[in-house]
Design an enzyme around this catalytic site. Sequence first.
Site, PDB file in Angstrom:
ATOM      1  N   GLU A  93    -102.442 -48.050 -70.143  1.00 60.26           N
ATOM      2  CA  GLU A  93    -101.427 -47.954 -69.275  1.00 60.26           C
ATOM      3  C   GLU A  93    -101.597 -49.081 -68.165  1.00 60.26           C
ATOM      4  OE1 GLU A  93    -101.241 -43.785 -67.835  1.00 60.26           O
ATOM      5  OE2 GLU A  93    -101.448 -44.530 -65.936  1.00 60.26           O
ATOM      6  N   CYS A 106    -101.635 -53.314 -61.786  1.00 55.07           N
ATOM      7  CA  CYS A 106    -102.891 -52.563 -61.955  1.00 55.07           C
ATOM      8  C   CYS A 106    -103.117 -52.373 -63.437  1.00 55.07           C
ATOM      9  CB  CYS A 106    -102.684 -51.136 -61.205  1.00 55.07           C
ATOM     10  SG  CYS A 106    -103.864 -49.727 -61.454  1.00 55.07           S
ATOM     11  N   CYS A 113    -111.867 -42.206 -70.300  1.00 55.26           N
ATOM     12  CA  CYS A 113    -112.942 -42.628 -68.865  1.00 55.26           C
ATOM     13  C   CYS A 113    -113.935 -41.438 -69.266  1.00 55.26           C
ATOM     14  CB  CYS A 113    -112.143 -42.591 -67.671  1.00 55.26           C
ATOM     15  SG  CYS A 113    -113.414 -42.830 -66.145  1.00 55.26           S
ATOM     16  N   CYS A 117    -113.972 -37.443 -62.830  1.00 52.15           N
ATOM     17  CA  CYS A 117    -113.364 -37.042 -61.503  1.00 52.15           C
ATOM     18  C   CYS A 117    -112.291 -36.204 -61.636  1.00 52.15           C
ATOM     19  CB  CYS A 117    -112.950 -38.502 -60.887  1.00 52.15           C
ATOM     20  SG  CYS A 117    -114.042 -39.836 -60.404  1.00 52.15           S
ATOM     21  N   CYS A 120    -108.273 -36.938 -61.302  1.00 51.26           N
ATOM     22  CA  CYS A 120    -107.482 -38.137 -62.278  1.00 51.26           C
ATOM     23  C   CYS A 120    -107.523 -37.727 -63.477  1.00 51.26           C
ATOM     24  CB  CYS A 120    -108.908 -39.166 -62.113  1.00 51.26           C
ATOM     25  SG  CYS A 120    -108.168 -40.554 -62.887  1.00 51.26           S
ATOM     26  N   CYS A 334    -102.812 -42.266 -61.970  1.00 45.09           N
ATOM     27  CA  CYS A 334    -103.505 -42.941 -63.112  1.00 45.09           C
ATOM     28  C   CYS A 334    -103.841 -42.084 -64.345  1.00 45.09           C
ATOM     29  CB  CYS A 334    -104.993 -43.275 -62.372  1.00 45.09           C
ATOM     30  SG  CYS A 334    -104.826 -44.591 -61.274  1.00 45.09           S
TER      31      CYS A 334
END
Length: 349
Positions: A93, A106, A113, A117, A120, A334
């Site tokens: 992305e 970005c 990941c 978090c 997110c 994100c």
Amino acid sequence: MDQERPDPASMTEAELTEYVTARGWPRFRASQIFGWFHKNRVQDPEDMKNLPAEIRQVLSEEIRSVREWKRLSSKEDGTVKFLFRLFDGQILETVFMPYHHGNSLCISSQAGCRMGCRFCASTIGGLVRNLTPSEMLGQIYQAVNLMGQRVDNVVVMGTGEPMDNYENLIRFLHLVSDPKGYNLSLRSITVSSCGLVPQIRRLAEEGLPITFALSLHATTDAERKSLMPVANSYTIRETLDACRYYFERTHRRVTFEYSLVSGVNDTPAHAERLAQLLTPLHGHVNLIPVNPIEERDFQRSDTESVARFKNILEKYRINVTIRRSMGRDIDAACGQLRLHAMQDEYAEE
């Protein structure tokens, strides 16, 4: 880099010289190949017309291409979100954001990941693998080629934790700023981290004049642990000490990212504590009203709460801005678009 498969687009010109001579090709081919990859932003070796067919064939077998798969364009502000597909089917992305001062991009540093978090979408599904330098660069080169506009600023803040892919991140920074390549000023690059303390200190030693951004998002260790699992390894004090060290070594002001979640970390008491933590650090605070995602129950702070929070920080003479929300009509949070695309793919299998 993945040592099992050569990745010539992730190599420096000196490494490419070794690469071509090991294959019996003339040394000058190294600078030609480097220029095709990084100055001309060409990913298909068949378009490298001054290279012999033999070299083009080898490069075709070894490069890790970044290909456009889907794109969404915001009708609100001109933001364009790309989904790029990699050689192994992974989806990246990347977000192109036009501003009056230039175009920002970005980019992602990992496929998935593992930081966890809670606010997110990038972390849902965990980490698949690190991106190579060429895959990070490829997002920039493809965006420039597809938009027909230069990217002036790069933010390594998309899917993934850049400091969890440290070696490839540093190689990417050297390549994207190479005068013989894209030649982007390091001062135009921001690298964001959730707070891997040893890597922050290591980055401080690199001598790279980038902007470092810490995702803080809480004012006590207990609150941060509830939002960010990394807080179980490093306290706020340890993390801020690393940021202080970064500033002392680089003389570059640290940016502190603070996502405002309604009723969780956006009260006046939170603002007062944040001011007390950051006043000695001379940093910049970027307030981010959180983007809601389906898989979490967090809600963004209302306009009044955001303004009140900002005013309290300014009372302590802390430099603070409210991040303009870009591309909300195209799943710009994100990892959100990537997550939905992957879910759709799995549903079709």
